[in-house]
Design a protein around this motif. Sequence first.
Motif, PDB file in Angstrom:
ATOM      1  N   ALA A  73       0.814  -1.211   0.000  1.00 61.07           N
ATOM      2  CA  ALA A  73       0.000   0.000   0.000  1.00 61.07           C
ATOM      3  C   ALA A  73       0.848   1.263   0.000  1.00 61.07           C
ATOM      4  CB  ALA A  73      -0.934   0.002   1.202  1.00 61.07           C
ATOM      5  N   ARG A  76       1.911   1.923  -3.502  1.00 70.09           N
ATOM      6  CA  ARG A  76       0.746   2.317  -4.279  1.00 70.09           C
ATOM      7  C   ARG A  76       0.364   3.759  -3.991  1.00 70.09           C
ATOM      8  NH1 ARG A  76      -4.210  -1.397  -3.475  1.00 70.09           N
ATOM      9  NH2 ARG A  76      -3.211  -2.530  -5.161  1.00 70.09           N
ATOM     10  N   SER A  77       0.333   4.101  -2.702  1.00 66.42           N
ATOM     11  CA  SER A  77      -0.125   5.436  -2.341  1.00 66.42           C
ATOM     12  C   SER A  77       0.863   6.495  -2.830  1.00 66.42           C
ATOM     13  CB  SER A  77      -0.293   5.545  -0.833  1.00 66.42           C
ATOM     14  OG  SER A  77       0.954   5.740  -0.220  1.00 66.42           O
ATOM     15  N   THR A  80      -0.439   6.825  -6.511  1.00 70.49           N
ATOM     16  CA  THR A  80      -1.849   7.200  -6.694  1.00 70.49           C
ATOM     17  C   THR A  80      -2.210   8.429  -5.869  1.00 70.49           C
ATOM     18  OG1 THR A  80      -2.562   5.789  -4.883  1.00 70.49           O
ATOM     19  CG2 THR A  80      -2.572   4.815  -7.073  1.00 70.49           C
ATOM     20  N   ARG A  81      -1.355   8.753  -4.925  1.00 70.54           N
ATOM     21  CA  ARG A  81      -1.645   9.869  -4.002  1.00 70.54           C
ATOM     22  C   ARG A  81      -2.897   9.596  -3.198  1.00 70.54           C
ATOM     23  NH1 ARG A  81       0.084  15.158  -7.240  1.00 70.54           N
ATOM     24  NH2 ARG A  81       2.261  14.630  -7.411  1.00 70.54           N
ATOM     25  N   ARG A  82      -3.130   8.360  -2.939  1.00 72.76           N
ATOM     26  CA  ARG A  82      -4.236   7.959  -2.085  1.00 72.76           C
ATOM     27  C   ARG A  82      -3.697   6.940  -1.107  1.00 72.76           C
ATOM     28  NH1 ARG A  82      -9.358   8.987  -4.292  1.00 72.76           N
ATOM     29  NH2 ARG A  82      -9.272  11.230  -4.139  1.00 72.76           N
ATOM     30  N   SER A  83      -3.843   7.216   0.183  1.00 80.35           N
ATOM     31  CA  SER A  83      -3.356   6.239   1.149  1.00 80.35           C
ATOM     32  C   SER A  83      -4.485   5.329   1.617  1.00 80.35           C
ATOM     33  CB  SER A  83      -2.742   6.952   2.347  1.00 80.35           C
ATOM     34  OG  SER A  83      -3.735   7.703   3.012  1.00 80.35           O
ATOM     35  N   ASN A  84      -5.720   5.743   1.339  1.00 80.98           N
ATOM     36  CA  ASN A  84      -6.882   5.025   1.854  1.00 80.98           C
ATOM     37  C   ASN A  84      -6.879   4.949   3.374  1.00 80.98           C
ATOM     38  OD1 ASN A  84      -8.027   4.497  -0.661  1.00 80.98           O
ATOM     39  ND2 ASN A  84      -6.693   2.741  -0.971  1.00 80.98           N
ATOM     40  N   LYS A 114     -11.848   2.874   3.472  1.00 80.39           N
ATOM     41  CA  LYS A 114     -10.823   3.654   4.179  1.00 80.39           C
ATOM     42  C   LYS A 114     -10.509   3.008   5.519  1.00 80.39           C
ATOM     43  CE  LYS A 114     -11.613   7.057   1.173  1.00 80.39           C
ATOM     44  NZ  LYS A 114     -10.763   7.073  -0.003  1.00 80.39           N
ATOM     45  N   GLN A 138       0.243  11.110   5.378  1.00 84.05           N
ATOM     46  CA  GLN A 138      -0.425  11.185   4.077  1.00 84.05           C
ATOM     47  C   GLN A 138      -1.830  10.610   4.078  1.00 84.05           C
ATOM     48  OE1 GLN A 138       2.716  13.017   3.168  1.00 84.05           O
ATOM     49  NE2 GLN A 138       1.503  12.564   1.376  1.00 84.05           N
ATOM     50  N   ASP A 140      -5.843  10.525   3.711  1.00 80.93           N
ATOM     51  CA  ASP A 140      -6.671  11.141   2.683  1.00 80.93           C
ATOM     52  C   ASP A 140      -7.600  12.207   3.255  1.00 80.93           C
ATOM     53  OD1 ASP A 140      -5.536   9.448   0.889  1.00 80.93           O
ATOM     54  OD2 ASP A 140      -7.157   7.969   0.956  1.00 80.93           O
TER      55      ASP A 140
ATOM     56  N   ALA B  74       4.998   7.699   3.391  1.00 75.42           N
ATOM     57  CA  ALA B  74       4.841   6.559   2.487  1.00 75.42           C
ATOM     58  C   ALA B  74       6.152   6.299   1.743  1.00 75.42           C
ATOM     59  CB  ALA B  74       3.712   6.829   1.501  1.00 75.42           C
TER      60      ALA B  74
END
Lengths: 374, 374
Positions: A73, A76-77, A80-84, A114, A138, A140, B74
């Motif tokens: 993750a 990925r984050s 994607t700039r998304r950490s969920n 999330k 980070q 969201d 991250a």
Amino acid sequence: MTKSKPTVEISATEHKATIAREARRVTSYDVALVAGVSQSAVSRCFKPGASVSKSTYARVMKAASLLDYIPNAAARSLITRRSNMVAVIITNQANLYYPELLAELSQQLTARGKRVLLFTLARETDVDRVLADVWQFQVDGVIAAARLTDLHIAEFERRHMPLVLFNRTLRERAVNTVTCDHLEAGRMLVSRLAAAGHRRFGIIAGTEDSTVANERRRGACERLAELGLPPPVVVPGQSDYRSGGAGLKAIIEQMGRVPDAIICGSDVMAIGCLDCARHELGIDVPGRLSVAGFDAVEPSNWLSYNLTTLRQPMPKMATAAADLLCAVIDRHESQAERRVFSAQFIEGATARLTPVPTPVVATSGGMRALVAIM
Amino acid sequence: MTKSKPTVEISATEHKATIAREARRVTSYDVALVAGVSQSAVSRCFKPGASVSKSTYARVMKAASLLDYIPNAAARSLITRRSNMVAVIITNQANLYYPELLAELSQQLTARGKRVLLFTLARETDVDRVLADVWQFQVDGVIAAARLTDLHIAEFERRHMPLVLFNRTLRERAVNTVTCDHLEAGRMLVSRLAAAGHRRFGIIAGTEDSTVANERRRGACERLAELGLPPPVVVPGQSDYRSGGAGLKAIIEQMGRVPDAIICGSDVMAIGCLDCARHELGIDVPGRLSVAGFDAVEPSNWLSYNLTTLRQPMPKMATAAADLLCAVIDRHESQAERRVFSAQFIEGATARLTPVPTPVVATSGGMRALVAIM
DNA sequence: TTGTATGCGTTATCAC
DNA sequence: GTGATAACGCATACAA
């Protein structure tokens, strides 16, 4: 037969050993190697809705499972700039008294993909320290059940960090909030009590910095004034059990008599007040004194208490907070919104809610109050 | 003067605008640009104990603050293989009844530089679903207050994921655990009650899958047998308030009379039992019936209850769990360890703890029990 | 549908 | 003490 396709299983076992020897993590590249496809193919297989052929998908998934592969993750984050992940900032106090809040938030956020990164505060003023961490991780977005200053909010805006305030408001800024109308709740409670003929009120307030308890107190005082009733005796409290008993005694001392009704900033204080009245001072509740609280915490409806109180619709509020935050995160809704819920009156049995069947004499004040609210 | 050093402030403002225009995050590279140093220098400034000159440090920090730069966790975790996050897996039940557990864990882990990523379970059996997420998020370790199977543990080992079980044990595997000795607590309670002459026991058990409540029951039954007392009437419960009252009635029905003592798997059930006995059935507690629970939750020491119970030393246990986990994470201590804490007996006032000053006749059974434990 | 190449933002390694 | 450069593990634009 030199081009015989290597058996996936053997290659996997071998490769797994290599990975273990090199003490590194299993990556999508490893899976690609074993499955005999490219790394991007592997990546696509783990992205819902990507275009992959059935056979590739099957090969990849088989290799992945053989290697115990799970996407990273963090990596990925990064892209994607998304950490969920969503930060939930909550005071220890709040968590102690409303454990269901965290449970509901966690549940609702999980349902929306999330995860909750928890930030607890020993004191409301510790916000600064945890915010630094919040930025680092980070997340969201943030759900904050703690007092944020105007400066804090400004920093959220500067960093474009989605934020939902829970049971806190800030007049200075347009910010997403989910609250219960505590002012209204305070007013409602006074209305009901006054209608039943209560005239002399005592109020046990919450801690100085509890906006929730303050709103409740303000609502109660406002309504009392509107009804032309004497101003209540207000004593401070810490929102805990002890404060209930201490507050009761303080009110009696200050008033020189037992009041008609005591409104407590929270159920736990109300229960403390109730216990003190009944077991320490021998005051009949609700015969001689009415006691009411706020929150409808679990013990409030136990047989020993059956407290008159007002319930915050926590599950609904948690859902609203999750909805609001995810709307900002996923659909970039930038318009600030306030969702306000009404408290639900719980009659209970610690407050007299009907006028005393006046035998002969009614205090003119009592009658005035009665008329005023009708 | 073509080589005149650009003023940091101006460059920073300009650069900030550029970053905003490009809608990207502020990176260490941006800071380096503004501070006039290399990106590695910036990185070093944010690593405690790295070798950087005073002047560079100052320049970098100034630029960082002007740009609102915060290192990206991250990206860091990607290369350091440390996320500084710890997963806490907890059932909603547990969180509802022991809210202080989560607060303490969060507190203790934060003090050790770790953040809590929360995983709540609606049911104990939901573990599988959340574990997949746990792997994804690259947490450094896991504290689990939920029932894990042997297979789960095996997966932890395969993935080299540090794990500490909280109030759960697993005989099949060597695994780090922090527990309260619930068996001993059950035994202790029976000993005290038997010493006071109680002979006929009822037990309200917890849910089928609550290992904690099961241990308590087992301890109580064991001790009863040792003392030669009649086997208790055991009825099931859900660990909630309602189960207390329902359990009491079931026991009375099954026994054909009111027992001498009822042991409840948890305080909340004990309180339910108590309320039912006093307010519904009019049974004098502790005069005619003794009631005891476990946990010493907050309401248990309120005046209306003052429950006889056993306290788990939650703060100590949380600290131990955090310590244990961090030892594995930071110092790679692979030896499994079990930290077992004793429950503390809280006398309260819902159980008679001294023998009745026997007027003339003592049941021989009661006397036997008394002798047996001395 | 698939593979190649590149970048996300950091830390670590190495020369200097 | 400092700067170039190579990872870390993944997603994505683009070409095929």
